[in-house]
Design a protein around this motif. Structure first.
Motif, short mmCIF file in Angstrom:
data_model
loop_
_atom_site.label_atom_id
_atom_site.label_comp_id
_atom_site.label_asym_id
_atom_site.label_seq_id
_atom_site.Cartn_x
_atom_site.Cartn_y
_atom_site.Cartn_z
N LEU A 1 -0.26 -1.54 -9.26
CA LEU A 1 -0.31 -1.96 -8.26
C LEU A 1 -2.03 -2.10 -8.01
CD1 LEU A 1 0.98 -1.33 -4.88
CD2 LEU A 1 0.84 0.69 -5.13
N LEU A 2 -2.76 -1.41 -8.02
CA LEU A 2 -3.66 -0.85 -7.74
C LEU A 2 -3.85 -2.73 -8.39
CD1 LEU A 2 -6.33 0.22 -6.73
CD2 LEU A 2 -6.68 0.59 -10.20
N GLU A 3 -3.82 -3.89 -8.95
CA GLU A 3 -4.08 -5.12 -9.23
C GLU A 3 -3.82 -6.28 -8.35
OE1 GLU A 3 -4.68 -4.69 -14.20
OE2 GLU A 3 -2.11 -5.33 -13.17
N ALA A 4 -2.64 -5.47 -8.09
CA ALA A 4 -1.88 -6.67 -6.80
C ALA A 4 -3.08 -6.39 -5.72
CB ALA A 4 -0.48 -6.15 -6.63
N PHE B 1 -3.34 -5.80 0.76
CA PHE B 1 -2.00 -6.13 0.47
C PHE B 1 -1.70 -4.40 0.52
CE2 PHE B 1 1.28 -4.92 -2.92
CZ PHE B 1 2.75 -4.97 -1.55
N PRO B 2 -1.21 -3.47 1.72
CA PRO B 2 -0.78 -2.80 2.20
C PRO B 2 -0.07 -0.81 1.19
CG PRO B 2 0.40 -3.77 3.71
CD PRO B 2 0.02 -4.51 2.37
N LEU B 3 0.43 -1.72 0.32
CA LEU B 3 0.99 0.00 -0.65
C LEU B 3 -0.15 0.96 -1.08
CD1 LEU B 3 3.60 1.06 -1.13
CD2 LEU B 3 3.93 -0.62 -3.35
N SER B 4 0.13 1.72 -1.17
CA SER B 4 -1.09 2.52 -1.89
C SER B 4 -0.05 3.93 -2.25
CB SER B 4 -2.10 2.45 -1.12
OG SER B 4 -3.80 3.40 -1.69
N LEU B 5 -0.50 4.14 -3.53
CA LEU B 5 0.20 5.23 -3.48
C LEU B 5 -1.00 5.97 -5.15
CD1 LEU B 5 2.15 5.11 -5.95
CD2 LEU B 5 3.00 4.24 -4.82
N GLY C 1 -2.44 2.96 -10.09
CA GLY C 1 -3.23 2.42 -11.27
C GLY C 1 -2.62 2.34 -12.41
N THR C 2 -1.34 2.89 -11.85
CA THR C 2 -0.39 2.38 -13.64
C THR C 2 1.10 1.98 -13.20
OG1 THR C 2 -1.17 4.72 -14.55
CG2 THR C 2 0.33 4.30 -15.69
N ALA C 3 1.20 2.71 -12.11
CA ALA C 3 2.74 1.89 -11.79
C ALA C 3 2.03 0.59 -11.39
CB ALA C 3 2.72 2.73 -9.96
N THR C 4 3.66 -0.08 -11.68
CA THR C 4 4.00 -1.69 -10.79
C THR C 4 4.63 -2.13 -10.53
OG1 THR C 4 5.76 -1.80 -13.03
CG2 THR C 4 3.95 -1.88 -14.26
N ILE C 5 4.11 -3.81 -9.65
CA ILE C 5 5.21 -4.26 -9.13
C ILE C 5 6.93 -3.72 -9.34
CG2 ILE C 5 5.76 -6.41 -8.03
CD1 ILE C 5 2.75 -4.98 -7.28
N GLY C 6 7.28 -3.93 -10.59
CA GLY C 6 8.97 -3.68 -10.30
C GLY C 6 8.95 -2.65 -10.39
N GLY C 7 8.39 -1.53 -10.52
CA GLY C 7 8.52 -0.22 -10.75
C GLY C 7 8.94 0.03 -9.26
N VAL C 8 7.63 -0.52 -8.77
CA VAL C 8 7.03 -0.12 -6.79
C VAL C 8 8.73 -0.55 -6.20
CG1 VAL C 8 5.08 0.79 -7.21
CG2 VAL C 8 5.92 -1.55 -6.44
#
Ligand code: FAD
Length: 477
Positions: A125-128, A139-143, A147-154
């Motif tokens: 997510l951070l890379e996105a 890209f506003p999604l933030s939690l 740094g570890t959660a992925t696009i597929g996971g979120v």
């Protein structure tokens, strides 16, 4: 939730089927390195420690499709995994083939004119966020786990995070998906369109499905304008209702500029101040409730002006008595820390029953008051910490072991105590899982509250797409 259901096991996989799967995988697309595999089998807090006959690390959608086709043919179960930061155990296999998306990290497209970017599922997510920033977009999604959660996971957990108030949950940020279905077919749905009324919006099924309807391999994500000013404040309140009243005003008076409105009770804040180094009282006085407010604007001075106007009017009307607006980024970060360190501060105090609940905002203050009374009646001395994304009608309503109580005795009461909290949530027309999903942890409990017609419809969809129930079989209904 029975312990057995949380740790339900799959049938062992025959060695010849494992050999068949390996035979279609390229170099590096599976691993038998015990250290690498072990790291993916333990949930980060140690709540679930699973096992797998094989760790598959596909590099492409086509390669994954071949693996899933073999699994489908032989009825072999699969667990998809992204960053392994999920909080309800859905990413941990107990005998399933573990498919990690960590090698699927290609940026397929960034199209600022379309306000979209197409990223593979293993990108974090951070890379996105950084990829969007480089393209001059937001890209506003933030939690906290970004740094570890992925696009597929979120996407699979339909994550919320801190900017839901303005931009919505993950579901609102996805314009298309590519998914490997349970039979191995590839769903090519990577649309970049805002408008497409040509039948069912199938991508919505996979968002929040927790890996039960297929494996997301890539997503088309919506981009937004970059904000040129931000203002962060902490406000003290006599009651939680006053905080909710200010939120309603803030949304109206700033014309939708509020990005975050996070509630904190005094007890939770006092634990942060006690247990987390380098934290300070944000206001001169002490208040039963606090809100952290963040406002953002495209106008370079817009956020500060909006925040000052909002708080000035609230003071005049005696809705609030004390507030501090961060004067620089360091102070803004210090305010955010007070909110984000709640979980860490709580942990120092010992065992806790955690609840991630939502109720309609109009009933939130009443719910919290009733909830506090119900917990005190159930377990006198239990320490309640309520905090979270109240702007979305969502709070973490956590109960910490009473001082001096034996941890085992407290843990033995967990199911009953959580039922007290969740029964009341149900009575207030809320949800027992606002953000984190049901996973292995909450599915049985959710059956007590979920509309039976909705559960039957979910089972019918699942059966239609996955008649052999190979995708995350012990997750969801
Ligand atoms: P994983 O943990 O690997 O998987 C989660 C689920 O998705 C599992 O069921 C898994 O099978 C499935 N899955 C993963 N990848 C795929 C895929 N490619 N295709 C199909 N299924 C897949 N959540 C919020 O909503 N808001 C918050 O504010 C928030 N804060 C958090 C803070 C911390 C410190 C932590 C640890 C977690 C937080 N979460 C929050 C939980 C959040 O749901 C997860 O962090 C994140 O969404 C999961 O991403 P992941 O890549 O780690 O997925």
């Amino acid at each position: 939730m029975t312990a057995a259901a949380q740790f339900a096991e799959c049938q062992p996989v025959a060695p010849e089927i494992l050999a068949k799967i390996k035979s279609v995988l390229g170099e590096g697309s599976y691993s038998e390195d015990s250290l690498r595999v072990e790291a993916k089998l333990t949930e980060w807090r140690g709540k679930w420690k699973g096992h797998t006959p094989l760790l598959v690390l596909p590099k492409t959608t086509e390669e994954l499709s071949k693996v899933v086709k073999i699994c489908y043919e032989h009825g072999v179960a699969i667990t998809p995994q992204g960053g392994n930061t999920g909080l309800v155990g859905g990413q941990i296999p107990f005998g399933e083939i573990l498919v990690s998306l960590e090698r699927m990290r290609t940026i397929r497209d960034v199209a600022p004119t379309d306000d979209t970017m197409v990223l593979e599922a293993g990108i974090t997510l951070l890379e996105a966020q950084t990829i969007a920033e480089k393209a001059g977009r937001h890209f506003p999604l933030s939690l906290a786990a970004e740094g570890t959660a992925t696009i597929g996971g979120v996407i699979s957990t339909n994550a919320g995070g801190t900017a839901v108030l303005r931009y919505g949950v993950t579901r609102d940020l996805v314009s298309g998906l590519e998914v490997v279905l349970p039979n191995g077919d590839i769903f090519h749905g990577l649309k970049r369109l805002r408008k497409d009324n040509t039948g069912y919006d199938l991508k919505q099924m996979f968002i929040g499905a927790e890996g039960t309807l297929g494996i997301i391999t890539a997503a088309s994500l919506k981009l937004f304008p970059v904000m040129n000013s931000r203002s962060v404040a902490i406000v003290g309140f006599e009651t939680s209702q006053k905080a909710i009243d200010l939120l309603a005003r803030a949304k109206q008076e700033t014309g939708g500029q509020v990005e975050a409105f996070e509630l904190m009770g005094r007890y939770g804040l006092s634990l942060v101040l006690k247990n987390i180094p380098d934290t300070r009282e944000p206001l001169e006085g002490e208040y039963p409730w606090y809100a952290l407010i963040e406002v953002a604007s495209g106008d370079p001075d817009g956020a500060e002006t909006s925040m000052e106007r909002l708080l000035g009017a609230a003071f005049e009307e005696e809705l609030i008595f004390d507030a501090a607006i961060a004067q620089n980024e360091t102070q803004a970060a210090a305010f955010w820390r007070l909110r984000e360190e709640h979980s860490a501060a709580e942990k120092v105090e010992g065992a806790a029953w955690k609840h991630d609940i939502s109720v309609p905002l109009s009933r939130m203050a009443e719910y919290m008051e009733e909830g506090a009374k119900a917990i005190e009646a159930f377990l006198p001395g239990a320490r309640l910490v309520a905090f979270g994304h109240v702007g979305d009608g969502n709070v973490h309503f956590n109960v910490i072991v009473p001082e001096g109580m034996d941890t085992k005795a407290f843990n033995d009461l967990r199911d009953e105590g959580s039922k007290v909290v969740h029964d009341l949530v149900h009575q207030y027309e809320g949800s027992i899982s606002a953000e984190h999903g049901l996973g292995r942890m909450k599915t049985q409990e959710a059956l007590l509250y979920k509309d039976p017609t909705a559960v039957a419809a979910m089972r019918a969809v699942r059966l239609a797409l996955d008649p052999k129930r190979i995708m995350n079989p012990h997750v969801l209904f």
